[in-house]
Design a protein around this motif. Structure first.
Motif, PDB file in Angstrom:
ATOM      1  N   ARG A  14       9.544  -9.915   0.460  1.00 21.93           N
ATOM      2  CA  ARG A  14       8.211  -9.450   0.892  1.00 21.93           C
ATOM      3  C   ARG A  14       7.932  -8.060   0.346  1.00 21.93           C
ATOM      4  O   ARG A  14       6.815  -7.756  -0.066  1.00 21.93           O
ATOM      5  CB  ARG A  14       8.112  -9.478   2.406  1.00 21.93           C
ATOM      6  N   HIS A  15       8.947  -7.186   0.345  1.00 21.29           N
ATOM      7  CA  HIS A  15       8.778  -5.825  -0.174  1.00 21.29           C
ATOM      8  C   HIS A  15       8.409  -5.844  -1.657  1.00 21.29           C
ATOM      9  O   HIS A  15       7.466  -5.170  -2.079  1.00 21.29           O
ATOM     10  CB  HIS A  15      10.059  -5.020   0.049  1.00 21.29           C
ATOM     11  N   THR A  16       9.165  -6.592  -2.447  1.00 16.09           N
ATOM     12  CA  THR A  16       8.900  -6.661  -3.888  1.00 16.09           C
ATOM     13  C   THR A  16       7.487  -7.175  -4.146  1.00 16.09           C
ATOM     14  O   THR A  16       6.748  -6.618  -4.961  1.00 16.09           O
ATOM     15  CB  THR A  16       9.927  -7.589  -4.578  1.00 16.09           C
ATOM     16  N   THR A  17       7.100  -8.213  -3.441  1.00 14.32           N
ATOM     17  CA  THR A  17       5.781  -8.817  -3.630  1.00 14.32           C
ATOM     18  C   THR A  17       4.670  -7.866  -3.205  1.00 14.32           C
ATOM     19  O   THR A  17       3.678  -7.696  -3.921  1.00 14.32           O
ATOM     20  CB  THR A  17       5.690 -10.139  -2.850  1.00 14.32           C
ATOM     21  N   GLU A  18       4.821  -7.230  -2.057  1.00 14.85           N
ATOM     22  CA  GLU A  18       3.797  -6.300  -1.572  1.00 14.85           C
ATOM     23  C   GLU A  18       3.663  -5.098  -2.502  1.00 14.85           C
ATOM     24  O   GLU A  18       2.554  -4.639  -2.781  1.00 14.85           O
ATOM     25  CB  GLU A  18       4.133  -5.846  -0.148  1.00 14.85           C
ATOM     26  N   LEU A  19       4.785  -4.586  -2.984  1.00 14.64           N
ATOM     27  CA  LEU A  19       4.736  -3.465  -3.923  1.00 14.64           C
ATOM     28  C   LEU A  19       3.986  -3.864  -5.194  1.00 14.64           C
ATOM     29  O   LEU A  19       3.164  -3.099  -5.707  1.00 14.64           O
ATOM     30  CB  LEU A  19       6.153  -2.991  -4.253  1.00 14.64           C
ATOM     31  N   ALA A  20       4.230  -5.060  -5.686  1.00 13.33           N
ATOM     32  CA  ALA A  20       3.519  -5.542  -6.869  1.00 13.33           C
ATOM     33  C   ALA A  20       2.015  -5.603  -6.628  1.00 13.33           C
ATOM     34  O   ALA A  20       1.220  -5.155  -7.463  1.00 13.33           O
ATOM     35  CB  ALA A  20       4.050  -6.915  -7.284  1.00 13.33           C
ATOM     36  N   HIS A  21       1.620  -6.150  -5.485  1.00 21.09           N
ATOM     37  CA  HIS A  21       0.186  -6.236  -5.161  1.00 21.09           C
ATOM     38  C   HIS A  21      -0.450  -4.846  -5.063  1.00 21.09           C
ATOM     39  O   HIS A  21      -1.552  -4.621  -5.578  1.00 21.09           O
ATOM     40  CB  HIS A  21      -0.027  -6.988  -3.841  1.00 21.09           C
ATOM     41  N   ARG A  22       0.238  -3.914  -4.439  1.00 18.04           N
ATOM     42  CA  ARG A  22      -0.332  -2.575  -4.263  1.00 18.04           C
ATOM     43  C   ARG A  22      -0.426  -1.818  -5.583  1.00 18.04           C
ATOM     44  O   ARG A  22      -1.409  -1.118  -5.832  1.00 18.04           O
ATOM     45  CB  ARG A  22       0.473  -1.787  -3.239  1.00 18.04           C
ATOM     46  N   LEU A  23       0.579  -1.952  -6.430  1.00 17.73           N
ATOM     47  CA  LEU A  23       0.511  -1.299  -7.738  1.00 17.73           C
ATOM     48  C   LEU A  23      -0.604  -1.899  -8.593  1.00 17.73           C
ATOM     49  O   LEU A  23      -1.338  -1.178  -9.271  1.00 17.73           O
ATOM     50  CB  LEU A  23       1.858  -1.410  -8.460  1.00 17.73           C
ATOM     51  N   ALA A  24      -0.729  -3.219  -8.561  1.00 20.46           N
ATOM     52  CA  ALA A  24      -1.794  -3.882  -9.317  1.00 20.46           C
ATOM     53  C   ALA A  24      -3.170  -3.463  -8.811  1.00 20.46           C
ATOM     54  O   ALA A  24      -4.097  -3.262  -9.603  1.00 20.46           O
ATOM     55  CB  ALA A  24      -1.629  -5.397  -9.246  1.00 20.46           C
ATOM     56  N   ALA A  25      -3.308  -3.304  -7.500  1.00 17.86           N
ATOM     57  CA  ALA A  25      -4.590  -2.877  -6.924  1.00 17.86           C
ATOM     58  C   ALA A  25      -4.970  -1.472  -7.390  1.00 17.86           C
ATOM     59  O   ALA A  25      -6.150  -1.136  -7.440  1.00 17.86           O
ATOM     60  CB  ALA A  25      -4.519  -2.929  -5.396  1.00 17.86           C
ATOM     61  N   ARG A  26      -3.983  -0.678  -7.746  1.00 15.75           N
ATOM     62  CA  ARG A  26      -4.253   0.675  -8.252  1.00 15.75           C
ATOM     63  C   ARG A  26      -4.456   0.700  -9.767  1.00 15.75           C
ATOM     64  O   ARG A  26      -4.538   1.766 -10.359  1.00 15.75           O
ATOM     65  CB  ARG A  26      -3.122   1.608  -7.871  1.00 15.75           C
ATOM     66  N   GLY A  27      -4.509  -0.468 -10.376  1.00 12.33           N
ATOM     67  CA  GLY A  27      -4.828  -0.555 -11.793  1.00 12.33           C
ATOM     68  C   GLY A  27      -3.647  -0.656 -12.737  1.00 12.33           C
ATOM     69  O   GLY A  27      -3.815  -0.660 -13.949  1.00 12.33           O
ATOM     70  N   HIS A  28      -2.434  -0.759 -12.201  1.00 16.59           N
ATOM     71  CA  HIS A  28      -1.258  -0.880 -13.056  1.00 16.59           C
ATOM     72  C   HIS A  28      -1.068  -2.331 -13.494  1.00 16.59           C
ATOM     73  O   HIS A  28      -1.434  -3.256 -12.781  1.00 16.59           O
ATOM     74  CB  HIS A  28      -0.005  -0.390 -12.330  1.00 16.59           C
ATOM     75  N   GLU A  29      -0.495  -2.499 -14.656  1.00  9.30           N
ATOM     76  CA  GLU A  29      -0.150  -3.832 -15.160  1.00  9.30           C
ATOM     77  C   GLU A  29       1.262  -4.131 -14.669  1.00  9.30           C
ATOM     78  O   GLU A  29       2.220  -3.481 -15.099  1.00  9.30           O
ATOM     79  CB  GLU A  29      -0.203  -3.823 -16.688  1.00  9.30           C
ATOM     80  N   VAL A  30       1.396  -5.104 -13.766  1.00 12.00           N
ATOM     81  CA  VAL A  30       2.664  -5.337 -13.069  1.00 12.00           C
ATOM     82  C   VAL A  30       3.185  -6.742 -13.345  1.00 12.00           C
ATOM     83  O   VAL A  30       2.422  -7.708 -13.345  1.00 12.00           O
ATOM     84  CB  VAL A  30       2.490  -5.157 -11.541  1.00 12.00           C
TER      85      VAL A  30
END
Length: 117
Positions: A18-34
């Protein structure tokens, strides 16, 4: 920034996935390519005799996920690291249990100086 996250995600269960997935979603929401680099086989059943996966996701799955890492394929660890070192600016490794330290060291050896870790 191009970010590769290395760790468990769905269909694996638990807080680490869940941590890995949530971190990916949050980074992507900030415009990063994840991209998440996850496990096809996380560790031997001897280390975790229960069920390691779930059928229903424990959150929203992250679509940009590769599931090529396997505990019993050391060359694959290095290859994944080489791919990430060539395609990412930052590689983030999530080590949840000591048994995963060796595969992650293989991944980091493949990354080399190609990306920050």
């Amino acid at each position: 920034m191009r970010v590769s996250l290395v760790g468990p995600t769905h269909p694996y269960k638990g807080g680490g996935a869940r941590h890995t997935t949530e971190l990916a979603h949050r980074l992507a929401a900030r415009g990063h390519e994840v991209v998440i680099e996850s496990w096809r086989a996380q560790y031997p059943a001897l280390l975790y005799p229960g069920r390691q996966t779930v059928s229903a996701p424990e959150g929203e799955p992250f679509t940009a996920t590769r599931r090529e890492l396997a505990w019993n394929r050391p060359l694959g660890w290095w290859r994944a690291g080489r791919r990430m070192g060539a395609s990412a600016d930052l590689v983030v490794v999530t080590v949840l249990i000591p048994a995963q330290a060796v595969p992650y060291l293989g991944v980091l050896a493949g990354v080399g100086a190609g990306a920050r870790t």
